[in-house]
Each structure stands twice: as C-alpha cells, then as structure tokens.
Design a protein around this motif. Structure first.
Motif, PDB file in Angstrom:
ATOM      1  N   ASP A 135      -6.491  -6.460  -1.369  1.00 36.31           N
ATOM      2  CA  ASP A 135      -6.350  -5.251  -1.419  1.00 36.31           C
ATOM      3  C   ASP A 135      -6.162  -4.484  -0.414  1.00 36.31           C
ATOM      4  O   ASP A 135      -5.089  -3.410  -0.088  1.00 36.31           O
ATOM      5  CB  ASP A 135      -7.713  -5.123  -1.757  1.00 36.31           C
ATOM      6  N   LEU A 136      -6.310  -5.218   0.946  1.00 33.37           N
ATOM      7  CA  LEU A 136      -6.381  -4.506   2.272  1.00 33.37           C
ATOM      8  C   LEU A 136      -4.490  -4.665   2.458  1.00 33.37           C
ATOM      9  O   LEU A 136      -3.803  -3.633   3.270  1.00 33.37           O
ATOM     10  CB  LEU A 136      -7.083  -4.967   3.493  1.00 33.37           C
ATOM     11  N   MET A 137      -3.909  -5.993   2.527  1.00 39.47           N
ATOM     12  CA  MET A 137      -2.562  -6.103   2.755  1.00 39.47           C
ATOM     13  C   MET A 137      -1.550  -4.431   1.235  1.00 39.47           C
ATOM     14  O   MET A 137      -1.133  -4.331   2.280  1.00 39.47           O
ATOM     15  CB  MET A 137      -1.756  -7.724   2.394  1.00 39.47           C
ATOM     16  N   ASP A 138      -2.220  -4.885   0.336  1.00 42.73           N
ATOM     17  CA  ASP A 138      -1.764  -3.306  -0.753  1.00 42.73           C
ATOM     18  C   ASP A 138      -1.198  -2.792  -0.177  1.00 42.73           C
ATOM     19  O   ASP A 138      -0.813  -1.915  -0.502  1.00 42.73           O
ATOM     20  CB  ASP A 138      -2.220  -4.153  -1.198  1.00 42.73           C
ATOM     21  N   ILE A 139      -2.801  -2.005   0.014  1.00 39.50           N
ATOM     22  CA  ILE A 139      -3.261  -1.023   1.024  1.00 39.50           C
ATOM     23  C   ILE A 139      -1.789  -0.388   2.022  1.00 39.50           C
ATOM     24  O   ILE A 139      -1.748   0.723   1.708  1.00 39.50           O
ATOM     25  CB  ILE A 139      -4.628  -0.040   0.941  1.00 39.50           C
ATOM     26  N   SER A 140      -1.614  -1.069   2.703  1.00 38.89           N
ATOM     27  CA  SER A 140      -1.277  -1.097   3.858  1.00 38.89           C
ATOM     28  C   SER A 140       0.852  -0.885   3.837  1.00 38.89           C
ATOM     29  O   SER A 140       0.776   0.248   4.307  1.00 38.89           O
ATOM     30  CB  SER A 140      -1.466  -2.200   4.680  1.00 38.89           C
ATOM     31  N   VAL A 141       0.763  -1.813   2.783  1.00 35.35           N
ATOM     32  CA  VAL A 141       2.464  -1.473   2.395  1.00 35.35           C
ATOM     33  C   VAL A 141       2.390  -0.263   1.431  1.00 35.35           C
ATOM     34  O   VAL A 141       3.344   0.262   1.889  1.00 35.35           O
ATOM     35  CB  VAL A 141       2.640  -3.031   1.571  1.00 35.35           C
ATOM     36  N   LEU A 142       1.397   0.431   0.035  1.00 34.62           N
ATOM     37  CA  LEU A 142       1.808   1.280  -0.035  1.00 34.62           C
ATOM     38  C   LEU A 142       1.617   2.638   0.161  1.00 34.62           C
ATOM     39  O   LEU A 142       2.305   3.590   0.076  1.00 34.62           O
ATOM     40  CB  LEU A 142       0.500   0.886  -1.766  1.00 34.62           C
TER      41      LEU A 142
END
Length: 233
Positions: A138-145
C-alpha cells in the motif's frame, strides 16, 4: 581453525542423507566441550580401542575436525538467529507506526481526491486488503498514485515529500519483514548445516563412547571417561 574445519567438512555435511540428520538434544556448547574432553581421554586408550575394532582415523583422529566444523556452524547459526530476533523486535516497534502512516496517507488522498471519482476508486482499491505485506505494498502504491497526481495535490498545498517517505518505508519495511519472518523458521540454511555438523560429530562421539564403554566395562576408572557428564547429571 574452526572455519578451516568447516570448509573441509562442508561437502561431507551436505552429503548426509536427510533422514539421518538430527537436531541437538543437549546444549551444543556442552556437546562440543564433551567431544574435546573425549578426544583427550581416548588418546590414552588408543591401543585398546583399536584392538576392539575402532576405526581410529575415522572416528578419533577426525574428532577435532568434526568438532571445529560444528563450532563454526553453530556460530553462523547463532549469528543468523540473533539477527532475525533483532529484526523481529524492530518490526514490532516499527510496524504500528507504518500502519498509522499508511492510514493517514489514505485519509489525505481521500480528502484531496474527494471530487475525483476515478482517483477515489484507485484509493479504495489500495485500501482493500489486510496484513503486513499488503500494508507494505500500500505504501508503494500510495507513493506512485500521489506522484502521478501531483498537480491535484499541489492545489491542496499537500506536502509531496510524504510520497518519497512512503516509498522509502515500503522498501525498508519489506526487507525488515523478510528478516523478521526468519525468526520463526527452523528450516534456515544455517540451522540445517548446524544440525548436519552436529550429526556428523555425534557419529564419531557415539562410536568412541560405545567402543570405550565396552572395552573398559570392567575398569571403572577408564569407563567413566566414556560417559556423558551432562546426561549423567
């Protein structure tokens, strides 16, 4: 010297049949000290032991090498085990903070994207799921988004640096969790080799003790040197 013994024996240890490998039943440090004591004791009885059929070169002369290999294998296993335990402790300390940070970021994005249904749907997709691995992803996905929609967030004067922190935490936490998970596993390579080294050492000790106890069954003074003092207690 133990490292050289280990290197010498590694091929032998890896070749042991899996069904023959045993885990220690007494503290390994005690077992290795008893092996060293046994070697010194048996040297005085070499002639008698050989006369009773003991393969001196295989089981007696080789005993110090087997002991050294076991000592080094034990040290490697202990180093790995404590490294894993330290990682598990760090994970217990860091993961609650990471979950809170992830939840705060999701709340930030829901607010910033409240008028963008398409982006809100992506936020909901990220939030869907549970567990440590999911939180890390989730942390990585949030960063990308977040980085992909920087203009939208800049309008709300949002600190985009949070997305760099999220990506960094995702990488660091993934590594930490991998190490921490190892603390609960007994099938690590280091432990496997330690058990093999113990088994190889035990083979020689058992052969020496059984021969010695038979040879000196009528001589209490020599017989006692072939008994495990630890088990006798």
């Amino acid at each position: 010297m133990s490292k050289e013994n280990y290197d010498t024996k590694l091929v032998v240890l890896e070749a042991l049949p899996q069904e023959a490998v045993k885990s220690p039943t007494i503290p390994v440090d005690v077992f290795m000290q008893e092996a060293e004591n046994l070697f010194v004791w048996a040297e005085e009885d070499k002639e008698t032991l050989v006369a009773k059929g003991l393969d001196w070169q295989t089981y007696a002369e080789d005993l110090p090498t087997r002991t050294g290999a076991c000592r080094y294998a034990q040290a490697v296993w202990m180093k790995e085990r404590y490294s894993q335990e330290e990682a598990a402790k760090a994970w217990r300390e860091e993961s609650p903070k990471a979950y809170e940070f992830r939840n705060d970021l999701l709340a930030d994005l829901r607010f910033a994207f409240r008028k963008r249904l398409d982006l809100l749907a992506r936020v909901r997709a990220i939030a869907d799921g549970e567990g440590d691995a999911d939180m890390i992803q989730d942390l990585m996905d949030i960063s990308v988004l977040g980085k992909a929609n920087a203009p939208e967030l800049e309008k709300a004067k949002y600190d985009l640096g949070n997305f760099d922190i999220a990506a960094q935490q995702s990488d660091a936490l993934a590594e930490l969790l991998a190490k921490a998970n190892g603390a609960t596993l007994d099938n690590s390579k280091a432990k496997e080799i330690r058990d093999r080294a113990y088994t190889h050492l035990k083979e020689a000790i058992d052969e020496l003790r059984e021969t010695g106890k038979y040879a000196f069954r009528k001589d209490p003074e020599r017989y006692k040197g072939y008994i495990s003092r630890y088990k006798r207690r």
